[in-house]
Design a protein around this motif. Structure first.
Motif, PDB file in Angstrom:
ATOM      1  N   ILE A   3       0.878  -1.171   0.000  1.00 31.13           N
ATOM      2  CA  ILE A   3       0.000   0.000   0.000  1.00 31.13           C
ATOM      3  C   ILE A   3       0.908   1.210   0.000  1.00 31.13           C
ATOM      4  O   ILE A   3       1.465   1.586   1.024  1.00 31.13           O
ATOM      5  N   SER A   4       1.090   1.783  -1.167  1.00 32.27           N
ATOM      6  CA  SER A   4       1.883   2.993  -1.285  1.00 32.27           C
ATOM      7  C   SER A   4       1.005   4.237  -1.201  1.00 32.27           C
ATOM      8  O   SER A   4       1.384   5.235  -0.603  1.00 32.27           O
ATOM      9  N   LEU A   5      -0.180   4.151  -1.815  1.00 31.55           N
ATOM     10  CA  LEU A   5      -1.103   5.281  -1.828  1.00 31.55           C
ATOM     11  C   LEU A   5      -2.525   4.753  -1.727  1.00 31.55           C
ATOM     12  O   LEU A   5      -3.067   4.207  -2.685  1.00 31.55           O
ATOM     13  N   GLY A   6      -3.119   4.888  -0.544  1.00 32.47           N
ATOM     14  CA  GLY A   6      -4.466   4.397  -0.323  1.00 32.47           C
ATOM     15  C   GLY A   6      -5.462   5.529  -0.182  1.00 32.47           C
ATOM     16  O   GLY A   6      -5.127   6.623   0.288  1.00 32.47           O
ATOM     17  N   TYR A   7      -6.700   5.245  -0.582  1.00 36.56           N
ATOM     18  CA  TYR A   7      -7.802   6.195  -0.398  1.00 36.56           C
ATOM     19  C   TYR A   7      -8.865   5.533   0.468  1.00 36.56           C
ATOM     20  O   TYR A   7      -9.441   4.509   0.087  1.00 36.56           O
ATOM     21  N   GLN A   8      -9.096   6.106   1.651  1.00 35.78           N
ATOM     22  CA  GLN A   8     -10.097   5.581   2.569  1.00 35.78           C
ATOM     23  C   GLN A   8     -11.389   6.378   2.451  1.00 35.78           C
ATOM     24  O   GLN A   8     -11.362   7.611   2.364  1.00 35.78           O
ATOM     25  N   ILE A   9     -12.505   5.669   2.474  1.00 38.21           N
ATOM     26  CA  ILE A   9     -13.828   6.302   2.431  1.00 38.21           C
ATOM     27  C   ILE A   9     -14.453   6.147   3.816  1.00 38.21           C
ATOM     28  O   ILE A   9     -14.924   5.063   4.178  1.00 38.21           O
ATOM     29  N   PRO A  10     -14.475   7.219   4.630  1.00 38.64           N
ATOM     30  CA  PRO A  10     -14.989   7.111   5.987  1.00 38.64           C
ATOM     31  C   PRO A  10     -16.393   7.689   6.186  1.00 38.64           C
ATOM     32  O   PRO A  10     -16.905   7.671   7.297  1.00 38.64           O
ATOM     33  N   VAL A  26     -18.957   4.051  -5.383  1.00 42.34           N
ATOM     34  CA  VAL A  26     -18.332   3.453  -6.568  1.00 42.34           C
ATOM     35  C   VAL A  26     -17.579   4.511  -7.368  1.00 42.34           C
ATOM     36  O   VAL A  26     -16.456   4.267  -7.843  1.00 42.34           O
ATOM     37  N   ALA A  27     -18.168   5.685  -7.523  1.00 41.31           N
ATOM     38  CA  ALA A  27     -17.503   6.744  -8.286  1.00 41.31           C
ATOM     39  C   ALA A  27     -16.166   7.109  -7.648  1.00 41.31           C
ATOM     40  O   ALA A  27     -15.167   7.315  -8.363  1.00 41.31           O
ATOM     41  N   GLN A  28     -16.115   7.191  -6.322  1.00 37.02           N
ATOM     42  CA  GLN A  28     -14.843   7.490  -5.646  1.00 37.02           C
ATOM     43  C   GLN A  28     -13.828   6.378  -5.868  1.00 37.02           C
ATOM     44  O   GLN A  28     -12.648   6.645  -6.119  1.00 37.02           O
ATOM     45  N   ALA A  29     -14.273   5.134  -5.755  1.00 40.95           N
ATOM     46  CA  ALA A  29     -13.354   4.011  -5.936  1.00 40.95           C
ATOM     47  C   ALA A  29     -12.796   3.978  -7.359  1.00 40.95           C
ATOM     48  O   ALA A  29     -11.595   3.743  -7.572  1.00 40.95           O
ATOM     49  N   ARG A  30     -13.643   4.210  -8.336  1.00 40.67           N
ATOM     50  CA  ARG A  30     -13.185   4.192  -9.725  1.00 40.67           C
ATOM     51  C   ARG A  30     -12.260   5.366 -10.017  1.00 40.67           C
ATOM     52  O   ARG A  30     -11.261   5.210 -10.744  1.00 40.67           O
ATOM     53  N   ASP A  31     -12.560   6.529  -9.457  1.00 38.59           N
ATOM     54  CA  ASP A  31     -11.665   7.673  -9.636  1.00 38.59           C
ATOM     55  C   ASP A  31     -10.314   7.409  -8.968  1.00 38.59           C
ATOM     56  O   ASP A  31      -9.267   7.797  -9.506  1.00 38.59           O
ATOM     57  N   ALA A  32     -10.337   6.781  -7.809  1.00 44.00           N
ATOM     58  CA  ALA A  32      -9.083   6.445  -7.129  1.00 44.00           C
ATOM     59  C   ALA A  32      -8.265   5.485  -7.980  1.00 44.00           C
ATOM     60  O   ALA A  32      -7.049   5.667  -8.164  1.00 44.00           O
ATOM     61  N   THR A  39      -4.994   1.362  -3.482  1.00 45.64           N
ATOM     62  CA  THR A  39      -5.869   0.665  -2.550  1.00 45.64           C
ATOM     63  C   THR A  39      -7.040   1.565  -2.177  1.00 45.64           C
ATOM     64  O   THR A  39      -6.864   2.759  -1.951  1.00 45.64           O
ATOM     65  N   VAL A  40      -8.228   0.985  -2.103  1.00 41.30           N
ATOM     66  CA  VAL A  40      -9.406   1.649  -1.549  1.00 41.30           C
ATOM     67  C   VAL A  40      -9.769   0.936  -0.254  1.00 41.30           C
ATOM     68  O   VAL A  40      -9.795  -0.291  -0.189  1.00 41.30           O
ATOM     69  N   LEU A  41     -10.051   1.733   0.768  1.00 41.97           N
ATOM     70  CA  LEU A  41     -10.335   1.185   2.082  1.00 41.97           C
ATOM     71  C   LEU A  41     -11.609   1.806   2.653  1.00 41.97           C
ATOM     72  O   LEU A  41     -11.898   2.978   2.392  1.00 41.97           O
ATOM     73  N   VAL A  42     -12.349   1.026   3.425  1.00 37.32           N
ATOM     74  CA  VAL A  42     -13.509   1.538   4.148  1.00 37.32           C
ATOM     75  C   VAL A  42     -13.327   1.224   5.630  1.00 37.32           C
ATOM     76  O   VAL A  42     -12.538   0.367   6.006  1.00 37.32           O
ATOM     77  N   MET A  43     -14.063   1.935   6.471  1.00 32.64           N
ATOM     78  CA  MET A  43     -14.002   1.666   7.903  1.00 32.64           C
ATOM     79  C   MET A  43     -14.885   0.466   8.236  1.00 32.64           C
ATOM     80  O   MET A  43     -15.919   0.245   7.606  1.00 32.64           O
TER      81      MET A  43
END
Length: 311
Positions: A3-10, A26-32, A39-43
């Protein structure tokens, strides 16, 4: 796995209500995925957390969401940051993350922590126990989960959990990576050195250099090469264009958390992360944008600015 650059959706409080909710995720995950995040992460929570909103605000169940995102993306890794160990039996969790790995064609990461949000436990009927007991549970769970993710059949009887030749079929890969999250130098870091592939450090920014050094020491104590335990840092960002917008965004952040929020233009955020996070000696960074990450263009702009730092 790295995981070098992850985007978390909280945060799931979006315009349009529940009908637009998952489409916005989904739009955020696809843009990421398209802009350089790996990596896309959720809480893994059932109520919204203090500091982000009120408990009754929308919160999706983590692994249902990740499974749906696996079918909505093609290359980005998927994880919870982090799974609350107290919410699931360890054999069930091993099966769940292995299923996610099959669905995603090898993109799952098991993020795991001891659990901490007492209100969820009390209202939803999960045993909260003491701080020490929660870490005893995490230690025991890892003794079951770690082999189950590596095609082994653990025999284990502990105070909290047991498993007797537990099978885990099908699996997509020889092993699913394990990431621990937290900052505990005596408990979390020792467990990470023993079991984890990745450690996500969650702490006050000034404490980061010391945390990295202690984590290295924990690896050396068991003769593990510290370089084999990858590291990242979780931080919040606020993408704005003007000082007035920055002031408005920070006004919604509790005062004791403002030092850990990087607010500014994409270039300002990238410079700070390069110097203050990656410059401290970490392998990567995970960012969330709880105030405006759902706004079209925000995730793509962040990815374009941050991806060259880890590319």
């Amino acid at each position: 796995m790295t995981i070098s650059l992850g985007y978390q959706i909280p945060n799931f409080s979006y315009p349009g209500g529940v009908e637009a909710l998952f489409d916005t995720v989904v739009a955020q995950a696809r843009d990421a995925e398209a802009s350089g995040f790996d990596t896309v992460l959720v809480m893994d929570h059932f109520y919204q957390l203090p500091g982000l909103g009120t408990p009754d605000q929308p919160m999706l169940e983590a692994y249902s969401t990740l499974a749906a995102l696996a079918a909505s993306t093609s290359s980005i890794q998927l994880s919870a940051l982090v799974t609350g160990n107290t919410y699931r039996n360890p054999t069930l969790l091993a099966k769940t993350v292995s299923t996610l790995d099959v669905i995603s064609h090898g993109r799952a990461i098991l993020g795991l922590g001891a659990g901490w949000f007492e209100m969820e436990h009390e209202q939803l009927g999960f045993d909260f126990d003491t701080f020490t007991e929660r870490f005893e549970k995490l230690d025991e769970a890892l003794q079951i989960i770690h082999p189950m993710l590596r095609d082994e059949r653990p025999e284990f009887t502990g105070r909290w959990y047991r498993a007797h030749g537990a099978m885990n079929v099908p699996r997509y890969r020889e092993s699913v990576p394990i990431m621990l999250g937290g900052q505990g130098e005596r408990k979390t870091f020792r467990l990470a050195a023993r079991y984890a592939d990745h450690m996500n450090i969650i702490c006050a920014l000034p404490d980061l250099p010391r945390k990295i050094e202690v984590l290295r020491q924990r690896c050396e104590e068991i003769d593990r090469d510290p370089a084999t335990l990858k590291t990242s840092y979780l931080t919040s960002v606020g993408l704005v264009e003007t000082p007035a917008e920055a002031d408005e965004l920070l006004a919604g952040v509790p005062e004791d958390r403002r030092a850990g929020v990087f607010v500014g233009t994409a270039d300002v955020i990238a410079d700070r992360i390069a110097n203050e996070v990656l410059g401290a000696g970490l392998d990567g960074v995970i960012v969330n944008a709880p105030r405006n990450g759902h706004v079209p263009g925000v995730v793509s702009t962040l990815g374009a600015a941050l991806a060259p730092l880890v590319g």
